[in-house]
Motif scaffolding. Sequence first.
Motif, mmCIF file in Angstrom:
data_model
loop_
_atom_site.group_PDB
_atom_site.id
_atom_site.type_symbol
_atom_site.label_atom_id
_atom_site.label_comp_id
_atom_site.label_asym_id
_atom_site.label_seq_id
_atom_site.Cartn_x
_atom_site.Cartn_y
_atom_site.Cartn_z
ATOM 1 N N VAL A 1 0.857 -1.169 0.000
ATOM 2 C CA VAL A 1 0.000 0.000 0.000
ATOM 3 C C VAL A 1 0.896 1.223 0.000
ATOM 4 C CG1 VAL A 1 -1.702 1.278 1.322
ATOM 5 C CG2 VAL A 1 -1.795 -1.203 1.279
ATOM 6 N N ILE A 2 0.530 2.232 -0.748
ATOM 7 C CA ILE A 2 1.280 3.482 -0.766
ATOM 8 C C ILE A 2 0.439 4.532 -0.068
ATOM 9 C CG2 ILE A 2 2.364 5.238 -2.205
ATOM 10 C CD1 ILE A 2 2.552 2.983 -4.381
ATOM 11 N N PHE B 1 -13.033 0.900 0.773
ATOM 12 C CA PHE B 1 -13.092 2.333 0.458
ATOM 13 C C PHE B 1 -14.528 2.803 0.550
ATOM 14 C CE2 PHE B 1 -9.314 1.656 -2.647
ATOM 15 C CZ PHE B 1 -8.444 1.578 -1.586
ATOM 16 N N PRO B 2 -14.803 4.067 0.871
ATOM 17 C CA PRO B 2 -13.850 5.162 1.053
ATOM 18 C C PRO B 2 -13.210 5.147 2.444
ATOM 19 C CG PRO B 2 -16.067 6.005 1.326
ATOM 20 C CD PRO B 2 -16.195 4.544 0.952
ATOM 21 N N LEU B 3 -12.020 5.742 2.522
ATOM 22 C CA LEU B 3 -11.281 5.898 3.760
ATOM 23 C C LEU B 3 -11.035 7.387 3.986
ATOM 24 C CD1 LEU B 3 -8.643 3.084 3.141
ATOM 25 C CD2 LEU B 3 -10.651 2.956 4.624
ATOM 26 N N SER B 4 -10.644 7.748 5.182
ATOM 27 C CA SER B 4 -10.426 9.158 5.501
ATOM 28 C C SER B 4 -9.006 9.621 5.192
ATOM 29 C CB SER B 4 -10.744 9.416 6.979
ATOM 30 O OG SER B 4 -9.876 8.641 7.792
ATOM 31 N N PRO C 1 -10.073 -10.747 1.771
ATOM 32 C CA PRO C 1 -9.569 -10.712 0.391
ATOM 33 C C PRO C 1 -9.004 -9.331 0.037
ATOM 34 C CG PRO C 1 -11.661 -11.844 0.472
ATOM 35 C CD PRO C 1 -11.457 -11.217 1.834
ATOM 36 N N ALA C 2 -8.117 -9.303 -0.908
ATOM 37 C CA ALA C 2 -7.373 -8.098 -1.267
ATOM 38 C C ALA C 2 -8.262 -6.949 -1.742
ATOM 39 C CB ALA C 2 -6.360 -8.428 -2.360
ATOM 40 N N GLN C 3 -7.796 -5.737 -1.463
ATOM 41 C CA GLN C 3 -8.391 -4.504 -1.969
ATOM 42 C C GLN C 3 -7.435 -3.964 -3.020
ATOM 43 O OE1 GLN C 3 -10.918 -2.541 -2.558
ATOM 44 N NE2 GLN C 3 -11.258 -1.506 -0.630
ATOM 45 N N VAL C 4 -7.960 -3.579 -4.174
ATOM 46 C CA VAL C 4 -7.155 -3.013 -5.249
ATOM 47 C C VAL C 4 -7.849 -1.751 -5.728
ATOM 48 C CG1 VAL C 4 -6.202 -3.391 -7.558
ATOM 49 C CG2 VAL C 4 -6.362 -5.308 -5.942
ATOM 50 N N GLY C 5 -7.129 -0.650 -5.767
ATOM 51 C CA GLY C 5 -7.710 0.601 -6.236
ATOM 52 C C GLY C 5 -7.010 1.805 -5.642
ATOM 53 N N PHE C 6 -7.739 2.913 -5.554
ATOM 54 C CA PHE C 6 -7.179 4.125 -4.962
ATOM 55 C C PHE C 6 -8.267 4.851 -4.189
ATOM 56 C CE2 PHE C 6 -8.741 5.477 -9.081
ATOM 57 C CZ PHE C 6 -9.407 6.655 -8.787
ATOM 58 N N ASN C 7 -7.826 5.684 -3.264
ATOM 59 C CA ASN C 7 -8.728 6.426 -2.398
ATOM 60 C C ASN C 7 -8.108 7.800 -2.143
ATOM 61 O OD1 ASN C 7 -11.026 6.257 -0.292
ATOM 62 N ND2 ASN C 7 -9.279 7.011 0.876
ATOM 63 N N ALA C 8 -8.820 8.877 -2.463
ATOM 64 C CA ALA C 8 -8.286 10.234 -2.305
ATOM 65 C C ALA C 8 -8.297 10.715 -0.860
ATOM 66 C CB ALA C 8 -9.062 11.214 -3.179
ATOM 67 N N GLY C 9 -9.035 10.038 0.011
ATOM 68 C CA GLY C 9 -9.082 10.445 1.407
ATOM 69 C C GLY C 9 -10.128 11.489 1.712
ATOM 70 N N ASP C 10 -10.964 11.818 0.721
ATOM 71 C CA ASP C 10 -11.986 12.848 0.911
ATOM 72 C C ASP C 10 -13.394 12.267 0.994
ATOM 73 O OD1 ASP C 10 -12.453 12.069 -1.699
ATOM 74 O OD2 ASP C 10 -11.937 14.007 -2.587
ATOM 75 N N ASN C 11 -13.502 10.950 1.075
ATOM 76 C CA ASN C 11 -14.776 10.227 1.121
ATOM 77 C C ASN C 11 -15.634 10.399 -0.123
ATOM 78 O OD1 ASN C 11 -14.553 8.896 3.673
ATOM 79 N ND2 ASN C 11 -14.777 10.908 4.628
ATOM 80 N N THR C 12 -15.056 10.929 -1.188
ATOM 81 C CA THR C 12 -15.777 11.137 -2.441
ATOM 82 C C THR C 12 -15.065 10.485 -3.621
ATOM 83 O OG1 THR C 12 -16.634 13.241 -1.626
ATOM 84 C CG2 THR C 12 -16.716 12.890 -4.004
ATOM 85 N N ASN C 13 -13.785 10.721 -3.744
ATOM 86 C CA ASN C 13 -13.014 10.251 -4.887
ATOM 87 C C ASN C 13 -12.233 8.994 -4.532
ATOM 88 O OD1 ASN C 13 -13.576 12.475 -6.817
ATOM 89 N ND2 ASN C 13 -12.664 13.683 -5.169
ATOM 90 N N TYR C 14 -12.755 7.855 -4.992
ATOM 91 C CA TYR C 14 -12.107 6.576 -4.749
ATOM 92 C C TYR C 14 -12.596 5.588 -5.793
ATOM 93 C CZ TYR C 14 -16.568 5.328 -2.617
ATOM 94 O OH TYR C 14 -17.903 5.104 -2.401
ATOM 95 N N TYR C 15 -11.831 4.525 -5.962
ATOM 96 C CA TYR C 15 -12.242 3.483 -6.885
ATOM 97 C C TYR C 15 -11.661 2.160 -6.405
ATOM 98 C CZ TYR C 15 -13.091 0.722 -11.039
ATOM 99 O OH TYR C 15 -13.531 -0.248 -11.900
ATOM 100 N N ALA C 16 -12.491 1.157 -6.302
ATOM 101 C CA ALA C 16 -12.053 -0.196 -5.986
ATOM 102 C C ALA C 16 -12.296 -1.051 -7.222
ATOM 103 C CB ALA C 16 -12.820 -0.749 -4.797
ATOM 104 N N ILE D 1 -2.982 4.527 -2.264
ATOM 105 C CA ILE D 1 -2.963 3.779 -3.524
ATOM 106 C C ILE D 1 -2.750 2.324 -3.130
ATOM 107 C CG2 ILE D 1 -1.805 3.401 -5.735
ATOM 108 C CD1 ILE D 1 -0.854 6.344 -5.553
ATOM 109 N N ALA D 2 -3.654 1.467 -3.552
ATOM 110 C CA ALA D 2 -3.598 0.056 -3.166
ATOM 111 C C ALA D 2 -3.443 -0.819 -4.409
ATOM 112 C CB ALA D 2 -4.850 -0.324 -2.389
ATOM 113 N N PRO D 3 -2.208 -0.996 -4.910
ATOM 114 C CA PRO D 3 -2.037 -1.872 -6.060
ATOM 115 C C PRO D 3 -2.388 -3.317 -5.724
ATOM 116 C CG PRO D 3 0.095 -1.129 -5.254
ATOM 117 C CD PRO D 3 -0.951 -0.412 -4.467
#
Length: 142
Positions: free
Chosen positions: A2-3, A17-20, A100-115, A24-26
């Motif tokens: 995780v980055i 997701f979303p997270l606060s 199970p694994a999570q793959v995607g990204f999360n902006a931390g704003d509770n709006t912009n994320y994708y799994a 980046i979760a490759p």
Amino acid sequence: MVICHILLLYSYTSSPFPLSYPIIAPYWADVDTRGTGSVYYRETSSASIISTVASHVSNAFPSQSPFYATSVVIATWYRVGYYNRHTDKVEVSNGFGGTPAQVGFNAGDNTNYYAVPGSETSSIVNIETTSNVGVAGMWVFK
């Protein structure tokens, strides 16, 4: 792997997701290399690799302005086990033994994320055969 540059994550188990916080979760799973396997990663500024990545991103988003990268991070999970030193299912990628694994990204704003579809389910094992750009195993986000 995780980055996350905002805080130190102590959990090897993924969270939905979303997270606060931005992340980046490759491939966020309960990978454990104490029994077997390794996780390799590197950042490169190789012109040929950057050119290839920029081409993939531009092809995936043709209506967007051109994409210019200055570096690329490459990660490989090689024959890894899962928590707690389990080695009976190496190279199986769905977080056996835990969430199970999570793959995607999360902006931390509770709006912009994708799994990636299948994240946090046993079907994430098929990530190498799925895509959002028509190339098996490739997921591109801009």
